[in-house]
Design a protein around this motif. Structure first.
Motif, short mmCIF file in Angstrom:
data_model
loop_
_atom_site.label_atom_id
_atom_site.label_comp_id
_atom_site.label_asym_id
_atom_site.label_seq_id
_atom_site.Cartn_x
_atom_site.Cartn_y
_atom_site.Cartn_z
N ALA A 24 -5.51 -2.21 -6.26
CA ALA A 24 -5.18 -3.62 -6.55
C ALA A 24 -5.25 -3.92 -8.12
O ALA A 24 -4.47 -4.36 -8.79
CB ALA A 24 -6.19 -4.45 -5.75
N THR B 8 -2.52 -2.04 -9.94
CA THR B 8 -1.31 -2.72 -9.96
C THR B 8 -1.31 -3.80 -10.54
O THR B 8 -0.28 -4.13 -11.50
CB THR B 8 -1.17 -3.03 -8.30
N ARG B 9 -2.34 -4.68 -10.89
CA ARG B 9 -2.39 -5.94 -11.62
C ARG B 9 -2.33 -5.27 -12.95
O ARG B 9 -1.31 -6.08 -14.03
CB ARG B 9 -3.75 -6.64 -11.38
N ASP C 113 -0.83 -8.77 -14.91
CA ASP C 113 -1.18 -9.91 -14.30
C ASP C 113 -2.60 -10.11 -14.43
O ASP C 113 -3.56 -9.35 -14.79
CB ASP C 113 -0.78 -9.58 -12.99
N ASP D 60 2.04 -10.89 -3.22
CA ASP D 60 2.97 -10.63 -4.23
C ASP D 60 2.81 -9.11 -4.85
O ASP D 60 3.97 -8.39 -5.12
CB ASP D 60 2.69 -11.52 -5.41
N LEU D 61 1.81 -8.61 -4.81
CA LEU D 61 1.38 -7.20 -5.35
C LEU D 61 1.87 -6.44 -4.25
O LEU D 61 2.62 -5.43 -4.85
CB LEU D 61 -0.23 -7.00 -5.50
N ARG E 267 5.52 -5.39 -4.44
CA ARG E 267 5.76 -4.71 -5.93
C ARG E 267 5.80 -3.11 -5.51
O ARG E 267 6.02 -2.18 -6.19
CB ARG E 267 5.09 -5.12 -7.07
N LYS E 268 5.32 -2.85 -4.34
CA LYS E 268 5.09 -1.46 -3.92
C LYS E 268 6.23 -0.73 -3.48
O LYS E 268 6.84 -1.24 -2.67
CB LYS E 268 3.70 -1.19 -2.88
#
Length: 147
Positions: A44, A47-48, A53, A61-62, A65-66
């Motif tokens: 997490a 990814t941010r 982010d 939302d995350l 994006r995967k």
């Protein structure tokens, strides 16, 4: 009353496509399909960081994006099914996060990917799939690697 199918996927597009194909073969256009990605804390955070982010994006939302989530959503859309991404934090076990989301979404079914096993281990599932089968209050479809 529409039904809900939960499709947890990893960030590996071929696996996600395989399990989404299986769900699409069974579900119809009235089914609410939730495509879930379970994040551990490190994933997490990375990814941010990759998205620059500052904690404004939700886990949903995350998840959107995967790569695996998008691959599954694309397969479902090609088959005329609507779906939505969902993200969840892994506590101690991925299976527990999946079961928690299944309950909160009031899922009627789960579709999960079963990894390829050796000939001696064909009757043995991985710990996540085994925990789901034993603890889910709904039917669990395990999709073999060959689809």
């Amino acid at each position: 009353m529409s039904e809900t199918a939960l499709v947890p996927v990893k960030n590996h597009a071929p696996w996600a496509e395989t399990v989404a194909d299986a769900a699409a073969a069974v579900e119809d256009e009235d089914t609410d399909v939730v495509v879930l990605h379970v994040f551990d804390e490190a994933e997490a955070e990375s990814t941010r960081q990759n998205l620059d982010d500052d904690d404004t994006l939700t886990l949903d939302d995350l998840a959107s994006r995967k790569r695996g989530v998008n691959a599954a959503i694309d397969v479902l859309a090609d088959e005329g099914l609507s779906s939505r991404p969902r993200g969840a934090h892994e506590d101690e076990r991925t299976a527990d996060a999946i079961l928690r989301v299944a309950e909160s979404e009031d899922a009627d079914r789960l579709y999960v990917y079963g990894r390829k096993r050796s000939p001696a281990g064909k009757a043995v599932f991985g710990s996540t799939v085994q925990r789901l089968i034993l603890n889910a209050g709904v039917p669990v479809t395990v999709v073999p690697p060959e689809g």
